[in-house]
Design a protein around this motif. Structure first.
Motif, short mmCIF file in Angstrom:
data_model
loop_
_atom_site.label_atom_id
_atom_site.label_comp_id
_atom_site.label_asym_id
_atom_site.label_seq_id
_atom_site.Cartn_x
_atom_site.Cartn_y
_atom_site.Cartn_z
N TYR A 1 0.85 -1.20 0.00
CA TYR A 1 0.00 0.00 0.00
C TYR A 1 0.89 1.26 0.00
CZ TYR A 1 -3.86 3.11 1.03
OH TYR A 1 -4.79 4.13 0.95
N THR A 2 1.86 1.27 0.91
CA THR A 2 2.72 2.44 1.05
C THR A 2 3.63 2.62 -0.16
OG1 THR A 2 2.72 1.93 3.39
CG2 THR A 2 4.35 3.53 2.66
N ILE A 3 4.17 1.52 -0.67
CA ILE A 3 5.07 1.62 -1.84
C ILE A 3 4.30 2.12 -3.06
CG2 ILE A 3 6.52 0.31 -3.45
CD1 ILE A 3 7.18 -1.57 -1.09
N ILE A 4 3.12 1.55 -3.29
CA ILE A 4 2.31 1.95 -4.46
C ILE A 4 1.93 3.43 -4.35
CG2 ILE A 4 0.05 1.65 -5.59
CD1 ILE A 4 0.29 -1.38 -4.81
N ARG A 5 1.51 3.83 -3.16
CA ARG A 5 1.09 5.23 -2.96
C ARG A 5 2.21 6.20 -3.35
NH1 ARG A 5 -0.35 9.41 -3.33
NH2 ARG A 5 -1.66 10.77 -2.04
N ARG A 6 3.42 5.87 -2.89
CA ARG A 6 4.55 6.78 -3.13
C ARG A 6 4.99 6.73 -4.59
NH1 ARG A 6 9.18 8.47 1.01
NH2 ARG A 6 10.40 9.75 -0.43
N SER A 7 4.98 5.52 -5.16
CA SER A 7 5.46 5.36 -6.53
C SER A 7 4.50 6.01 -7.53
CB SER A 7 5.63 3.86 -6.82
OG SER A 7 6.27 3.69 -8.05
N LEU A 8 3.21 5.80 -7.33
CA LEU A 8 2.28 6.37 -8.31
C LEU A 8 2.26 7.89 -8.22
CD1 LEU A 8 -0.79 7.27 -7.13
CD2 LEU A 8 -1.05 4.82 -7.00
N GLU A 9 2.67 8.43 -7.08
CA GLU A 9 2.74 9.88 -6.93
C GLU A 9 3.73 10.49 -7.93
OE1 GLU A 9 0.64 11.51 -5.46
OE2 GLU A 9 1.53 13.50 -5.44
N VAL A 10 4.84 9.77 -8.17
CA VAL A 10 5.83 10.26 -9.14
C VAL A 10 5.17 10.35 -10.51
CG1 VAL A 10 7.98 9.70 -10.36
CG2 VAL A 10 7.83 9.39 -7.87
N LYS A 11 4.51 9.28 -10.92
CA LYS A 11 3.88 9.29 -12.25
C LYS A 11 2.77 10.32 -12.32
CE LYS A 11 2.53 7.02 -16.25
NZ LYS A 11 2.57 5.86 -17.07
N ARG A 12 1.96 10.40 -11.24
CA ARG A 12 0.84 11.33 -11.22
C ARG A 12 1.32 12.77 -11.45
NH1 ARG A 12 -2.51 14.62 -7.84
NH2 ARG A 12 -0.69 14.97 -6.53
N LYS A 13 2.34 13.17 -10.71
CA LYS A 13 2.83 14.56 -10.83
C LYS A 13 3.36 14.82 -12.24
CE LYS A 13 4.14 15.82 -6.17
NZ LYS A 13 5.15 15.52 -5.18
N ILE A 14 4.06 13.84 -12.79
CA ILE A 14 4.68 14.05 -14.10
C ILE A 14 3.61 14.13 -15.20
CG2 ILE A 14 6.15 12.96 -15.86
CD1 ILE A 14 7.98 12.02 -13.55
#
Ligand code: NAD
Length: 343
Positions: free
Chosen positions: A206-219
């Motif tokens: 849960y925590t890893i996905i949340r942080r990782s998708l944040e990178v893609k989301r912002k970009i």
């Protein structure tokens, strides 16, 4: 726990899928639901969403699994099934599967009757942190990856780490390559923690996905159509895609993330020469990726050139790379002549 994360015109829901799907469907009156699965997600994932489909009129389309089926003949079958199921402009397609289902189901929905709504329910790690976000849809063509496609946003993306429970260890590891990439290109703060994870099965997804998708989301919010910064997401993918196509054509297919893992090691080497990455960081990156994926497959530049020359990012005769300046910092549009590409 349920989090609603806004992208641009849609939201990513992170949490129990039965709840998020029921909520999203409540807000859209629809004539018909069309659920696209492959053989595996039909068995492993469909039962997890069926409780939210009660009293709804839905049709399930099941295709064969994997990259070799992300092709026009499968897409034709899906369009035919959409037609015979009577989908109209008010119908909604639910793409229940990994990146292949999301890319191809989204492409079929975005083109059927000039476009109907679709919901992405990514069920692999790779599709949860990467493929389902950013609106790129398409199919492979004539051996070239994602050669035919469109950009189109979904109605919503519903991510639930519970789907990972049935995913094979090899597929889980493949998806993890994109998690590594996100940290390397734009989230150096995540690297010390990530680079100590070796037991993927018991990671805190849960925590890893949340942080990782944040990178893609912002970009993708900053650059939806890949005119500039979005190109950094291609780190590891220029050589990685070519490696993937090469092994696919030679009948020994690699998983997408396995090819990207190799691409990231080779492109980290190019980064030392052309983007200022330190050798110490190169060793750190290579050691961690190899500890999970093993040594990258040996492949000659001549075998990759036909695919590299078709890369959508190229300018004239030069091949365009996204490379690392540091861990967590990347640059795009590094144009190299064929003679400069050595790893
Ligand atoms: P995939 O969709 O082929 O799924 C991998 C395998 O896992 C398949 O056999 C599938 O049936 C199975 N599976 C899926 N979910 C499962 C589950 N919960 N339990 C058990 N088995 C399950 O592949 P993928 O790795 O998810 O995605 C790769 C694709 O994504 C490639 O085609 C790549 O080009 C594309 N992609 C697209 C984007 C984008 O921006 N659109 C980004 C990255 C990758």
């Amino acid at each position: 726990m349920m989090e609603k994360i806004e992208v641009d015109q849609y939201a990513i829901w992170l949490g129990p899928v039965a709840t998020s799907l029921a909520k999203v469907l409540e807000s859209y009156p629809t004539s018909r639901l069309f659920i696209l699965t492959d053989d595996h997600t039909h068995t492993c994932c469909l039962p997890l969403i069926e409780s939210s489909l009660k009293h709804r009129d839905y049709h399930v389309c099941q295709i064969r699994p994997g990259e070799p089926f992300k092709v026009i003949t499968t897409a034709i079958g899906i369009w035919q099934d959409m037609t015979s199921a009577g989908l109209d402009r008010h119908s909604i397609v639910i793409n229940l599967g990994g990146g292949v289902i999301g890319d191809m189901g989204g492409f079929c929905a975005a083109t059927y009757k000039r476009g109907i709504k679709f919901i992405q329910v990514p069920t692999t790690l790779l599709s949860q942190v990467d493929a389902s976000i950013g609106g790129k849809l398409g199919i492979d063509f004539d051996g070239y990856k994602n050669h035919i496609g469109v950009f189109q946003s979904p109605l919503a993306v519903l991510i639930d780490p519970v789907f990972l429970d049935t995913l094979s260890d090899r597929e889980l590891r493949s998806g993890y390559a994109e998690v590594i990439k996100h940290s390397l290109i734009a989230d150096g703060g995540h690297w010390p923690e990530l680079s100590h994870i070796h037991d993927l099965r018991n990671a805190d997804w849960y925590t890893i996905i949340r942080r990782s998708l944040e990178v893609k989301r912002k970009i993708v919010i900053a650059d939806p159509y890949e005119k500039g910064i979005r190109k950094v997401l291609n780190f590891g993918h220029t050589l990685g895609h070519a490696i993937e196509s090469h092994f696919l054509q030679s009948g020994m297919p690699l998983l997408h993330g396995e090819a990207i893992a190799a691409g990231m090691i080779y492109e980290a080497r190019l980064s030392v020469r052309f983007a200022g990455l330190t050798t110490e960081h190169l060793i750190n990156i290579s050691n961690y990726i190899e500890s999970l994926f093993g040594s990258p497959p040996k492949v000659a530049l001549a075998d990759l050139l036909p695919v590299l020359r078709q890369d959508k990012k190229n300018k004239g005769d030069q091949i365009s790379f996204s490379l690392l300046e540091d861990i967590g910092k990347s640059k795009w549009d590094v144009l190299l002549n064929e003679g400069e590409i050595q790893w």
